[in-house]
Structure formats: structure tokens, C-alpha cells
Design an enzyme around this catalytic site. Structure first.
Site, PDB file in Angstrom:
ATOM      1  N   ASP A 454       0.796  -0.997  -0.009  1.00  0.00           N
ATOM      2  CA  ASP A 454       0.023  -0.019   0.083  1.00  0.00           C
ATOM      3  C   ASP A 454       0.756   1.299   0.049  1.00  0.00           C
ATOM      4  OD1 ASP A 454      -2.376  -1.212   0.160  1.00  0.00           O
ATOM      5  OD2 ASP A 454      -2.710  -1.075   2.198  1.00  0.00           O
ATOM      6  N   ASP A 753      -4.705  -2.848   4.875  1.00  0.00           N
ATOM      7  CA  ASP A 753      -5.359  -2.304   6.225  1.00  0.00           C
ATOM      8  C   ASP A 753      -6.720  -2.336   6.125  1.00  0.00           C
ATOM      9  OD1 ASP A 753      -5.868  -0.255   4.433  1.00  0.00           O
ATOM     10  OD2 ASP A 753      -4.260   0.978   5.155  1.00  0.00           O
ATOM     11  N   ASP A 757      -9.256  -5.438   1.860  1.00  0.00           N
ATOM     12  CA  ASP A 757      -7.793  -5.999   1.706  1.00  0.00           C
ATOM     13  C   ASP A 757      -7.868  -7.533   1.931  1.00  0.00           C
ATOM     14  OD1 ASP A 757      -6.693  -3.908   0.368  1.00  0.00           O
ATOM     15  OD2 ASP A 757      -6.193  -2.996   2.454  1.00  0.00           O
TER      16      ASP A 757
END
Length: 1012
Positions: A454, A753, A757
Site C-alpha cells: 500500500d 489495512d 484487503d
């Protein structure tokens, strides 16, 4: 060997089926101590028990839901219940007991809930308030705990040191040796009297006890390390209102009557009742196995512990905690099921099985040869019909040697060395801000070839501030919001503040100290801070309107929205999100005079250019819009997706974390490809990726929608070049990970997070969840939790993963060398000379050096920077590599030649004569053999590098183990001769023994020059 292991002892690092786990257990033959060997493997029977419990829960809840639906039809005809409050509950100041509360929520009993006055009635009976929460006071809390229990699950009692001693004694070979020792004591004392006749037996007993104590101590220390890590895994905090203040509490401190604030991605921490909220969708699959989400609302207020909030946000009244919930009972059973065994543990069980069978064969043949030698000697002497006590003792010694060959030959310590190394690494990684949830992740991370990371919070600091804005087409730097507020027309400012303070997942509250505090994600916090700097007031804006509908931020739509009822009547929708997506839904904008005018091409191009300009400066951009909805609004109608008026655009600065660029460079030198996968604007993503060193000149940056449209053939050529994927949805991330793993055979680590996901974290070889920004759902799906959300920590995890893998390879190389030499020496000597140079006691000491002490020394080597300069092992790498076989066979040959040289020429070399010459020679052989292992342990620190002494003093465990081995060897040879069948050696003999051991080092250096 490798093909046999891959065929029969190959399990996945994640999601192995029960059949596969059962199969390898059945193939494990020649197990000396099942209790110890299989201690760190999954308890499959407990897992079956948990699955059965889930099925029961599923049926219970299905019936409860049906009953509650039926009851709802006839709710008007509720008759007063015959419930009476127990006296002890009344005396404590409550009007309802734990059992009644449990039956309401678990049974979805709408009738009982209505009888008790609904949620407000239950709250009153629990002496709490749905707005201010519990009033805390030591005495009050103690009484509440006493009546309703605590929010903890029953755990098995920690095992004491003596249990590990008892398990170490379960070793079958040690039991047989103990029986031999007992017989030896009886026969020896009968023949030679006390104490002389007891020496051999007592020597074996002392050796067994030493092995047991050292083994038990090592295992006990491991168990304590795992216990500490388990406690760390359980640290989960939740937002709670107590004494009228919002605060973070551990879920284990929750009590019935607490008001809990839940949002998307949270795990419901206890059974409870829905008070208020929007669009709350609950995933109950962890409890019931049902994949279909359930909507929680005033009509269906029942929320069960252990379920996950898939969407929306709400307030919940806690009713039942701990072991009174179904989740508590399920967790107690599941925790006994244990973690899946890791691929290396299983593979090394296979190695131990193969070598164990070979060792057993050699032991039987050695025993047969030794007995045949004794019988033929007696035949020649003509005394084969008369057997004395001495002959019986000799036969017993042969049997003990054969059994001890099995002890040495079955490398029981191999699978346990994996656990030792993993426990050590996990403890150290905890200090480096990485919490390992699954043992196998440590190993797998060492083989990682690709990291999909990310951007927000991982590569950047996640400390966000609004630094630029474009309001009414005027681009301004945000230095002081008060100055900016005077430049925005009043009508536009009014709408802007309403948009900021109503369309948010955050809150502005007053904390215990009376200071203003902003709660929410870093993005929400930045926007709210911006609103406050414009002289806005959160509470005033919220009180003016009535929130009618809320759609939380959705990573697929890339926006969030609300509908509010205005004070003068009518409804208004506010939405904010990804600038280019939200702007595309606008057909009007507010101009510099504060008037709403159509969005023409010039204004649209100006706004798009502003978005690109902000993004190229590495700013996150958000577009804020609104739409008047008139006075008619259906409760079912969704928030509109078009026809909005653009209020403005904000640019949010989120600086790159210090050290990220260096960490990305380390990954590149280690052969690990780093890709950025983000939901942000492509220009923002490219700017950050260049700053981090991820995006190179030959790399590609692509947007999620473009990626989705590519054919499979196009993806084959595209994926290896992708370095940045922007505006990606969770499905894009999942697709990328799946292709990398299956099509390109890469070992993929993925960070995540959010709740969405979870599929990618589940699909990846290693799922890395963020400890600060991550939701509980993401953490549940992850294998490692990065506690500081820092990319540099991910690189540290990779380094430790490689260290674990290589440490275990070093230990395997060392142990297999000892196995090969001990087997061949005793077998060949028995065949050629009719006696074994290494006695049972000596072999037990060698076994301890190579097993427990060897594992302790080699499996706990800390990582060094050189590890990240090697290419990754990848998915298809052989664990026992050609390099290892070269070192094992070369070193074994050298040690074998040394011992044969001593056997053949030792007496002549040292001028040994007389009755004690055989004992002195055997002591020399034993001493040389042990020092060969000591120096080979040093050689094993590096499998390819010649400099094996580099950093040796930094590893105090290694130095400590070597020192102890040398010290006890001196004691055994010089002072324990009567028990260990040794005799004191002269200085020259000691020097030569150590010299022969030392010579193994140049031999090892020479071997490393041989290419394989």
C-alpha cells in the site's frame, strides 16, 4: 531425497487441507518421542471438535432467527414473562442476570427484549446509559464483574518445567537405554560389587538425565516465548464510551453495560444489542459458517461476539461477555487446535524419517555383527556353551551401542530446530515491531520474490494535513485557515463546513482533560482539522441537521456520502472522494461570487488541471460536492450518483516515511520486486513511487480500470513490468497477487489495512496487515502484523525470514554430517574390528552436542546485511541444496579418514602399549570426533563464505554453546572416565585431538572452492 520429500512431505504455508496434514503424520516412521516431535503441530482432533461446534452454532442461530421472525409477527400480543431477578443480582444494584441477557441475544428473543423494555430498558436494568456509558468506580466495576463475568476466554493452564521433563523422558530409545542401564547395574553389582560394578550403568543413567534436563530446559524456554507472543496477538483495542467520554479500551476490559463504537472492519468484541447506526452489515461466517451477511438494525438488534462488521458503523450495548458467549466457547476449543505445522517442519520430519530408517538398519546390522564377533570368538575358544556375567555385560553393551546408534541416527532435533529458530526469530521480530501470527510466515518471507505494498501509511507517514485547496476555482495554500475563510464567500463557506462536519467518519470530541480531540482515520482527521481552522464548529453543525442516510467510504466506489434533513425542511446529499471520480458526477460548481452555476468546459478543465497539479506534487486530492434533493426522499432510495455541485478540492500532504527509499533499494539488491498498489490518483502514486525509488524508467504505472480490461495474454507481458497500480479496487489487488503466484510462480507478500484487503491478504503467500491503520478483519486475515505500519519493518521481516531459512539449513548440514560420520564409524568399526570405538555414554553426549546444543547455537544466529544481497530462494528452491551436500559429504569424508587414521595408526603414533592402550586410543578417537564437531559447528556458520569467524562474537549464544561443549568435554575425559569409558590424556594427545578438529576448517574452506 528431495523428490521423495516433495512428493510425501510437502504442505502449503497456508490453508493446507486436513487430509494433507494427516498424510504426512502417517508416513512418519521411527519416531523416538511422539510427544516431543509433534508438540508444535496442529491438534486435528480439536479442530474437528471446533468444526462440529460451528455446525451446532449455525443450526442454533438459524432456528433462533426463524423464531424471532415469527415472534415479530405477534409482538403486540406479548404476555408478561415469569422472569424473577435473582437476589444476589438485586443486591448488586442490577435488575437482570447474565443468563437472561445471554438468552435474549443468543436466542434472538425479540419477545423477551420487548418485555424488558427494549434496549433502553435493558440499559436501565444494567445501570448504564446508552449515551454516557458506564460510570466507573472500583467497587461498582468489581460487582459488575462478579455478576456478569469478564471478557476473557478459558485457556489451558501453562505447562510447568516438570511436564517438559516428563515428555523428554517419553523417548523410546532413552527408555530402552534406561532398561539397559538397570540390567547393567544389577549384573555389574552382582559380578564386581558396589561401586565398581555400577559404573557403566550409572554412566548411562547420568547421560540420560543430562539429555533430559537440557532438552526439557530448551523446550520450556520455547514454550515461554510462544506464550509471550500469544499474549501480544491478543492485544485488541476498541472505542468505548465510559463516564460520558470516548476512549480506547482493551476488549478484555469490556463489561456488560459498556457502549462500544463499531465501524467497518471491526470484530464484535462481545454479544450485544444495536443502539444506533447506519448500513451495518455483519459477517457471521466465523461463528456460523454462513457467508451471507446479516443487516443489524433496530428491528434486528442482535450482535454476536466474534462476528465482523463488513460495512457501516454503529453503537452497541454490551450484554454478554467471555465464556458466556458462543464465540468464547468456540475460541477455547480452537486455541487447543494449535497452528498448522510449517512446510520446513514437515519437510524435516520427512528427512528425520528417511535417516531414521537408515539408522535403524545400520543399528540392527551393527548389533548383529558385534554379537556374531562375540559368538565366533567364544566358538574358537571352545567356550560357546558356557556364558559368564562378563559375556552378558558385553552383550548388553553391544545392545546399548546399537540403541544409541538409533538415538544418534534419528535426527529428532531437526523439526524441533525449526521451532526453536522460529521462536527465537519471532521474539526478536516483536522487538523490531513485527508481530508474527502464523509460524509459517517467518519461513515463507525468507523466500519472498515480490512485495505488493500500500502507499498510505506504509510508504508514507499517515500524518496528513490539508496544505492546498481550490474553493470557488481559487487555488490557495492552506497556511492559516482563518485567512482562507475570509476569502471564501459566506454561502460557499456555509455549505463547505456542513459538508466537512456531516459527511465524515470521524468525530470531534472533548477528552477527559477537557481538550478537543479529533477521532477518525488520518484522512478524516486532516479534513476535520481543516474545517475547524475555517472557524467551523463540529457539534453546532451536527445539531443543525438530522442525519438520514450514511454510506461509508467504499474502496470500490472510491467515495462516501450522507443525506441530511435540513432545519427548514428538505433534504441534501453530500459526497466526497477520489477527485476525478467525484468531479465526473458534477454538472454545477460554486463560482468566486458564491453562486451555483453550470460546470462548463473551461471550469471543468481548470478543476482537472488543479487535480493533476496537486497530484504531481504528491498530494492526495479529495473533491467535496453536494446536491439538493427537495422534500421527497424514500428510505430505500440510494444516495444519488450524479447531478452534484462541486464545492471544492483539497490537497492533503502525507510525507514519505524516512528510510523507505533505502529499504526499497535493499529489496532490489535482494532480488525482491516492490510494487505499489494504491487507491490514490495515478499522478500522486507516480510522484510518491519515484520518491521512494519504486518507479523506474523501464517500469509501468497503470490504473485499476485499465488493468481490469486487459486480456490474459496482455497481462502475461504487462504484469512483470507493473511497478505502480493506482485507483485499484480490492479485486484488482487480488487479481494481481493471484497472477503473480500462479502464472509467474512468485512468492508474494501483500500489505493491507482495510476490510476489503482481506481476500488479497488471504490469497498472498504472506499477508502483512498494518497494526495502527489496519482493521481487525485485515489483521485476522494476515500472517504478520506490522505494528508501526512502516515499510522498513517489512524489509526487516524479510531479513529475519531469510535468516530463519538459512539458519535451519546450517543446522541440517551440521547434524547430517554428525549422523553420517557416527553411523559409518561405529558400523565399519564393528564390522572390521568387532568393537565400537564410541560407547553408549559417549554417543549420548555427541547426540546432545548435535541435537539440542547444535540447534541452540546455529538456529539462533541473528541476521546480517549480507543476507539481503543474495537472490531469494523462491517457490521451487531445494531445501537441502547441492552446496549443502558438498559440505556434508566432504566434511564427513575428512572426519571419517581422521578416525580411521587414529584407529589404524593411533597406537604407533603415540606409542600406546599395554592393557590400557585400547581405552586410551578410544578416548583419543572420541575426543577428536567431538572437536571435529566443535570446529564443524563453526564451519557451518557459513555455507559458501570462507570467512566463518565474521561476527562470531556478536552471537553470545553460539560462543556460550561452544564454550560449554569444550568445558564439559574436558570434564568428561579427565574426570568422568569411570562413567564415560574414558581415560585422562596427555598434553600432546589433547593438542592432536584439537588439531585434527581444527584441520576441518581449512578442509571446509577448500570444499567451498569446489563449484556445484
Amino acid at each position: 531425497m528431495e523428490s521423495y520429500l516433495n512428493e510425501n512431505f510437502d504442505v502449503k504455508a497456508k490453508h493446507s487441507s486436513e487430509e494433507v496434514l494427516e498424510r504426512w503424520r502417517k508416513l512418519c516412521g521411527v519416531v523416538k518421542n511422539p510427544k516431543r516431535r509433534f508438540r508444535f503441530t496442529a491438534n486435528l482432533s480439536k479442530r474437528y471438535e471446533a468444526a462440529a461446534m460451528r455446525r451446532t452454532n449455525q443450526e442454533k442461530l438459524r432456528i433462533a432467527v426463524l423464531v424471532s421472525k415469527a415472534a415479530f409477527q405477534f409482538i403486540q400480543g406479548v404476555q408478561p414473562s415469569d422472569y424473577t431477578v435473582p437476589e444476589e443480582v438485586k443486591a448488586s444494584g442490577f435488575q437482570i442476570c447474565a443468563e437472561e441477557l445471554g438468552s435474549i441475544v443468543e436466542g434472538h428473543d425479540i419477545k423477551k427484549l420487548k418485555f424488558h423494555g427494549g434496549i433502553e430498558g435493558i440499559a436501565e436494568k444494567l445501570s448504564t446509559s446508552t449515551t454516557n456509558g458506564l460510570t466507573t468506580g472500583a467497587e461498582l466495576m468489581d460487582r459488575r464483574q462478579e455478576i456478569f463475568g469478564i471478557n476473557k476466554f478459558a485457556e489451558s493452564e501453562p505447562r510447568s518445567f516438570w511436564i517438559f521433563v516428563w515428555e523428554a523422558l517419553q523417548d523410546m530409545t532413552l527408555m530402552i537405554l534406561a532398561a539397559c542401564a538397570f540390567v547393567s547395574l544389577i549384573v555389574g553389582i552382582a559380578m564386581e560389587g558396589w561401586p565398581h560394578g555400577a559404573h557403566d550403568g550409572l554412566g548411562i543413567v547420568a547421560s540420560i538425565l543430562l539429555v533430559v534436563v537440557v532438552t526439557a530446559t530448551s523446550d520450556y524456554r520455547q514454550s515461554l516465548q510462544f506464550k509471550d507472543l500469544d499474549n501480544e496477538k491478543k492485544k485488541i483495542a476498541i472505542q468505548v464510551t465510559r463516564n460520558g467520554y470516548r476512549q480506547k479500551l482493551s476488549i478484555y476490559e469490556l463489561l456488560p453495560g459498556d457502549i462500544v463504537h463499531l465501524s467497518i472492519g471491526d470484530q464484535v468484541p462481545a454479544d450485544g444489542l444495536f443502539i444506533s447506526g447506519f448500513s451495518v452489515s455483519i459477517d457471521e461466517s466465523s461463528l456460523t459458517g454462513e457467508s451471507e451477511p446479516v443487516m443489524a438494525s433496530a428491528e434486528n438488534p442482535f450482535m454476536l461476539s466474534g462476528t465482523k462488521v463488513r460495512d457501516g458503523s454503529c453503537k452497541m450495548l454490551v450484554t454478554t461477555v467471555g465464556m458466556r458467549t458462543q464465540w468464547g466457547k468456540l475460541m477455547a476449543t480452537l486455541s487447543e487446535g494449535g497452528d498448522d505445522e510449517t512446510p520446513l517442519q514437515v519437510k524435516l520430519n520427512g528427512v528425520a524419517t528417511i535417516i531414521g530408517k537408515i539408522g535403524l538398519f545400520f543399528a540392527v546390522v551393527t548389533f548383529a555383527v558385534l554379537v556374531q564377533g562375540l559368538v565366533s570368538r567364544k566358538w574358537h575358544e571352545g567356550s560357546y556353551l558356557s556364558w559368564s556375567g562378563d559375556d552378558a555385560l558385553e552383550m548388553l553393551e553391544y545392545f546399548a551401542v546399537a540403541v544409541t546408534i538409533v538415538v544418534v541416527a534419528v535426527p529428532e532435533g531437526l523439526p524441533l530446530a525449526v521451532t526453536l529458530s522460529l521462536a527465537f526469530a519471532m521474539k526478536k521480530m516483536m522487538n523490531d515491531k513485527a508481530l508474527v501470527r502464523h509460524l509459517a510466515a517467518c519461513e515463507t518471507m525468507g523466500s519472498a520474490t515480490s512485495i505488493c505494498s500500500d502507499k498510505t501509511g506504509t510508504l508514507t507517514t499517515n500524518r496528513m494535513t490539508v496544505v492546498k485547496s481550490c474553493m470557488c476555482l481559487n487555488v490557495e495554500e492552506v497556511v492559516n485557515g482563518k485567512n482562507l475563510s475570509s476569502e471564501i464567500p459566506d454561502s460557499a463557506l456555509k455549505i463547505l463546513l456542513q459538508s466537512i462536519f456531516t459527511n465524515t467518519g470521524g468525530e470531534v470530541v472533548v477528552n477527559k482533560k477537557g481538550k478537543r480531540e479529533i477521532l477518525g482515520t488520518p484522512t478524516e482527521t486532516a479534513i476535520l482539522e481543516f474545517g475547524l481552522s475555517l472557524r467551523g464548529d463540529f457539534q453546532t453543525e451536527r445539531q443543525k441537521i438530522n442525519l438520514v442516510k450514511v454510506e461509508p467510504f467504499n474502496s470500490t466506489k472510491k467515495r462516501m456520502g450522507v443525506v441530511v434533513e435540513l432545519p427548514g425542511g428538505g433534504f441534501r446529499a453530500h459526497t466526497k472522494g477520489a477527485s476525478e471520480i467525484v468531479l465526473a458526477a458534477c454538472d454545477k460548481f460554486i463560482n468566486s461570487s458564491g453562486e451555483v452555476v453550470p460546470l462548463d468546459e473551461v471550469a471543468n478543465n481548470h478543476l482537472k488541471a488543479t487535480i493533476d497539479q496537486f497530484a504531481s506534487e504528491a498530494l492526495r486530492t479529495l473533491c467535496l460536492t453536494y446536491k439538493e434533493l427537495g422534500s421527497e426522499l424514500s428510505a430505500e432510495s440510494p444516495i444519488p450518483e450524479s447531478g452534484y455541485t462541486c464545492i471544492g478540492i483539497v490537497g492533503i500532504k502525507d510525507p514519505v516515511r524516512p528510510g523507505v527509499k533505502e529499504s526499497v533499494a535493499v529489496c532490489r539488491s535482494a532480488g525482491i520486486t516492490v510494487r505499489m498498489v494504491t487507491g490514490d490518483n495515478i499522478n500522486t502514486a507516480k510522484a510518491i513511487a519515484r520518491e521512494c525509488g519504486i518507479l523506474t524508467d523501464d517500469g509501468i504505472a497503470i490504473e485499476g480500470p485499465d488493468f481490469r480490461e486487459k486480456s490474459v495474454e496482455e497481462l502475461l507481458s504487462l504484469i512483470p513490468k507493473i511497478q505502480v497500480m493506482a485507483r485499484s479496487s480490492p479485486l484488482d489487488k487480488h487479481t494481481l497477487v493471484r497472477h503473480l503466484r500462479t502464472t509467474f510462480d512468485e512468492v508474494v507478500a501483500v500489505t493491507g489495512d482495510g476490510t476489503n484487503d482481506a481476500p488479497a491478504l488471504h490469497e498472498a503467500d504472506i499477508g502483512l496487515a498494518m497494526g495502527i491503520a489496519g482493521t481487525e478483519v485485515a489483521k485476522e486475515s494476515a500472517d504478520v502484523i506490522i505494528l508501526d505500519d512502516n515499510f522498513s519493518t517489512i524489509v526487516t521481516v524479510g531479513k529475519w525470514g531469510r535468516s530463519v531459512y538459512i539458519n535451519i539449513q546450517k543446522f541440517v548440514q551440521f547434524q547430517l554430517t554428525v549422523n553420517v560420520v557416527a553411523l559409518i564409524v561405529n558400523f565399519s568399526s564393528a564390522c572390521l574390528t568387532g568393537s565400537a570405538p564410541l560407547t553408549a555414554v559417549q554417543l549420548l553426549w555427541v547426540n546432545m552436542i548435535m541435537d539440542t546444543l547444535g540447534a541452540l547455537a546455529l538456529a539462533t544466529e541473528p541476521p546480517n546485511d549480507e543476507l539481503m544481497k543474495r537472490p531469494p530462494v523462491g517457490r521451487r528452491g531445494n531445501f537441502i541444496s547441492n552446496v549443502m551436500w558438498r559440505n556434508i559429504l566432504g566434511q564427513s569424508l575428512y572426519q571419517f579418514l581422521v578416525i580411521w587414521f587414529l584407529q589404524a595408526k593411533g597406537k604407533a603414533l603415540f606409542g600406546l602399549e599395554g592393557p590400557g592402550s585400547d581405552l586410551t586410543l578410544n578416548t583419543l578417537i572420541f575426543n577428536s570426533f567431538v572437536f571435529c564437531q566443535v570446529f564443524n559447528e563453526i564451519n557451518s556458520r557459513e555455507m559458501e563464505e570462507i570467512d566463518v569467524l565474521k561476527g562470531i562474537l556478536d552471537n553470545y549464544i553460539f560462543v556460550g554453546v561452544l564454550s560449554c561443549t569444550a568445558f564439559f568435554q574436558i570434564i568428561i575425559v579427565e574426570y568422568l572416565g569411570t562413567f564415560a569409558n574414558t581415560t585422562p590424556l596427555s598434553f600432546g594427545q589433547w593438542f592432536l585431538s584439537i588439531f585434527f578438529g581444527f584441520l576441518g576448517m581449512p578442509v571446509s574452506a577448500g570444499l567451498k572452492k569446489i563449484p556445484v
